[in-house]
Scaffold this motif. Structure first.
Motif, mmCIF file in Angstrom:
data_model
loop_
_atom_site.group_PDB
_atom_site.id
_atom_site.type_symbol
_atom_site.label_atom_id
_atom_site.label_comp_id
_atom_site.label_asym_id
_atom_site.label_seq_id
_atom_site.Cartn_x
_atom_site.Cartn_y
_atom_site.Cartn_z
ATOM 1 N N PHE A 164 0.449 41.802 85.563
ATOM 2 C CA PHE A 164 -0.568 41.612 86.268
ATOM 3 C C PHE A 164 -1.439 40.273 85.700
ATOM 4 O O PHE A 164 -1.257 40.247 84.571
ATOM 5 C CB PHE A 164 -1.663 42.725 87.051
ATOM 6 N N ASP A 165 -2.519 39.956 86.266
ATOM 7 C CA ASP A 165 -3.070 38.810 85.737
ATOM 8 C C ASP A 165 -4.672 39.055 85.523
ATOM 9 O O ASP A 165 -5.317 38.545 84.832
ATOM 10 C CB ASP A 165 -2.977 37.471 86.719
ATOM 11 N N ILE A 166 -5.272 39.646 86.485
ATOM 12 C CA ILE A 166 -6.441 40.028 86.758
ATOM 13 C C ILE A 166 -6.781 41.403 86.659
ATOM 14 O O ILE A 166 -6.128 42.086 87.452
ATOM 15 C CB ILE A 166 -7.192 39.412 87.931
ATOM 16 N N VAL A 167 -7.788 42.079 86.015
ATOM 17 C CA VAL A 167 -7.999 43.150 86.126
ATOM 18 C C VAL A 167 -8.966 43.684 87.133
ATOM 19 O O VAL A 167 -10.387 42.871 87.078
ATOM 20 C CB VAL A 167 -8.692 43.887 84.713
ATOM 21 N N GLY A 168 -8.724 44.325 87.987
ATOM 22 C CA GLY A 168 -9.732 44.573 89.317
ATOM 23 C C GLY A 168 -10.884 45.730 88.881
ATOM 24 O O GLY A 168 -10.541 46.442 88.634
ATOM 25 N N HIS A 169 -12.113 45.446 89.541
ATOM 26 C CA HIS A 169 -13.306 46.248 89.290
ATOM 27 C C HIS A 169 -13.038 47.197 88.135
ATOM 28 O O HIS A 169 -12.804 48.515 88.332
ATOM 29 C CB HIS A 169 -13.705 46.755 90.643
ATOM 30 N N LEU A 170 -13.180 46.560 86.805
ATOM 31 C CA LEU A 170 -12.824 47.428 85.630
ATOM 32 C C LEU A 170 -13.754 48.693 85.539
ATOM 33 O O LEU A 170 -13.061 49.637 85.014
ATOM 34 C CB LEU A 170 -13.070 46.425 84.439
ATOM 35 N N ASP A 171 -14.852 48.778 85.886
ATOM 36 C CA ASP A 171 -15.724 50.244 85.955
ATOM 37 C C ASP A 171 -15.809 51.103 86.979
ATOM 38 O O ASP A 171 -16.876 51.562 87.259
ATOM 39 C CB ASP A 171 -16.840 50.132 84.828
ATOM 40 N N LEU A 231 -23.370 44.850 83.092
ATOM 41 C CA LEU A 231 -23.574 44.145 82.164
ATOM 42 C C LEU A 231 -23.280 44.778 80.684
ATOM 43 O O LEU A 231 -22.823 43.885 79.887
ATOM 44 C CB LEU A 231 -25.169 43.909 82.156
ATOM 45 N N PRO A 232 -23.161 45.918 80.204
ATOM 46 C CA PRO A 232 -22.937 46.623 78.952
ATOM 47 C C PRO A 232 -21.433 46.323 78.943
ATOM 48 O O PRO A 232 -21.020 46.298 77.749
ATOM 49 C CB PRO A 232 -23.477 47.806 79.087
ATOM 50 N N VAL A 233 -20.691 46.486 79.964
ATOM 51 C CA VAL A 233 -19.215 46.321 79.672
ATOM 52 C C VAL A 233 -18.923 44.741 79.595
ATOM 53 O O VAL A 233 -18.128 44.411 78.891
ATOM 54 C CB VAL A 233 -18.606 46.822 81.128
ATOM 55 N N LEU A 234 -19.892 43.928 80.222
ATOM 56 C CA LEU A 234 -19.536 42.627 80.140
ATOM 57 C C LEU A 234 -19.832 41.775 78.596
ATOM 58 O O LEU A 234 -18.787 41.093 78.269
ATOM 59 C CB LEU A 234 -20.083 41.647 81.120
ATOM 60 N N ARG A 235 -20.840 42.711 78.027
ATOM 61 C CA ARG A 235 -21.021 42.114 76.850
ATOM 62 C C ARG A 235 -19.770 42.568 75.663
ATOM 63 O O ARG A 235 -19.458 41.889 74.860
ATOM 64 C CB ARG A 235 -22.334 42.939 76.338
ATOM 65 N N LEU A 236 -19.156 43.812 76.052
ATOM 66 C CA LEU A 236 -17.945 44.209 75.361
ATOM 67 C C LEU A 236 -16.912 43.429 75.510
ATOM 68 O O LEU A 236 -16.170 42.683 74.420
ATOM 69 C CB LEU A 236 -17.695 45.528 75.268
ATOM 70 N N LEU A 237 -16.753 42.765 76.905
ATOM 71 C CA LEU A 237 -15.672 41.892 76.965
ATOM 72 C C LEU A 237 -15.795 40.350 76.327
ATOM 73 O O LEU A 237 -14.969 39.877 75.863
ATOM 74 C CB LEU A 237 -15.547 41.747 78.454
ATOM 75 N N ARG A 238 -17.196 40.118 76.347
ATOM 76 C CA ARG A 238 -17.603 38.833 75.556
ATOM 77 C C ARG A 238 -17.148 38.729 74.346
ATOM 78 O O ARG A 238 -16.710 37.903 73.591
ATOM 79 C CB ARG A 238 -19.012 38.715 76.018
#
Ligand SMILES: [Zn+2]
Ligand SMILES: [Zn+2]
Length: 293
Positions: A164-171, A231-238
């Motif tokens: 696949f290409d995109i992870v859907g609604h990760l959390d 937001l906390p999850v996005l910080r880790l992805l960043r």
């Protein structure tokens, strides 16, 4: 300004959406989006599970054909892409399955909705409160934390397998935190152990070269006042330089860009300065074009 955004996670009357492909294309064009992609819930008949929100078996070809026909009609006005949202259900369904590969969609969203617990029946983590509570009670002896560990294990397995290409609604598992849900399903989504699992998932996602959507679906439906992932999850992805894109998981034409302003702000707060737009496929992989937020 909105031309910097697309809406690649959408559902139509082919699965559980309210509007048809043409209505969605017209709304996306009128909203000034640069692109719309259609990501019907791919059929899960092969799993033996019952569902009223997936596309019926045998309709994949028809779906891709109809989206391509819309692409021709809207050429020169808005880019139209074929996609699929494919479930990863441990041992039962994966984006690698033959029917998915043969469908030839422009992109695939890989999503974990279902868990296969050690005991009892598979269940969805984003279903009604009763289903989630029953799943925790019967599948995990009432241990919500064990259920959440299984969720992150499934996400990490899906990333390791690929296709696949995109992870859907990760959390997505945080849906148990909706106001009014039972105590058993609720948890602190910023606790250390939970965020450690998120970090593991972020590493697996970065290693696989996937993009992650910033899904406003829970806001659009009034479930939670935050994007998925938060937001906390996005910080880790960043920290792992994972590319992200804003999407709405729209099941209606009027939601195609719902809460995009808040999602953009969340990304800026997480340290992102750009998100990505789909730019076709090359060598079997999706190509993402960085676009300033
Ligand atoms: Zn989904
Ligand atoms: Zn969806």
């Amino acid at each position: 300004m909105i031309q910097r955004f697309s809406s690649l996670h959408t559902h139509t009357t082919f699965c559980d959406g309210k509007d048809d492909i043409e209505t969605m294309c017209r709304a996306a064009f009128e909203k000034g989006l640069a692109a719309i992609g259609f990501s019907a819930h791919a059929p899960i008949g092969i799993t033996g599970l019952e569902s009223n929100w997936h596309m019926q078996d045998g309709r994949l070809g028809e779906f891709i054909y109809e989206v391509k026909a819309a692409r021709s009609r809207w050429e020169g006005k808005i880019a139209v892409y074929t996609g699929l949202e494919v479930d990863y259900i441990k041992g039962l369904r994966s984006p690698l399955d033959k029917d998915i590969r043969e469908a030839g969609a422009d992109y695939i969203i890989g999503s974990v909705h279902y868990l296969v617990p050690p005991r009892g029946e598979p269940f969805t983590v984003d279903g009604p409160a009763e289903e989630l509570e029953k799943g925790i009670t019967e599948g995990y002896k009432g241990d919500g934390e064990a259920m959440r560990h299984d969720y992150w294990d499934a996400v990490i397995e899906m990333a390791a397998l690929g296709g696949f290409d995109i992870v859907g609604h990760l959390d997505l598992v945080k849906k148990g935190n909706i106001r009014g849900y039972p105590e058993k399903t609720r948890f602190d989504s910023e606790n250390k152990i939970y965020l450690q699992r998120v970090e593991e998932a972020a590493q697996a996602i970065a290693a696989g070269g996937f993009a992650v959507e910033v899904n406003t679906g829970m806001m659009n439906r009034g479930y939670l006042a935050e994007t998925c992932p938060s937001l906390p999850v996005l910080r880790l992805l960043r920290c792992h330089n994972v590319p992200v894109m804003i999407s709405a998981d729209a099941h209606r034409a009027d939601r195609l860009d719902g809460h995009y302003g808040e999602a953009r702000q969340t990304l800026l707060d997480a340290g992102y300065t750009a998100h990505v737009m789909f730019a076709g496929r090359q060598g079997g992989k999706a190509v993402w074009r960085d676009t300033p937020l």
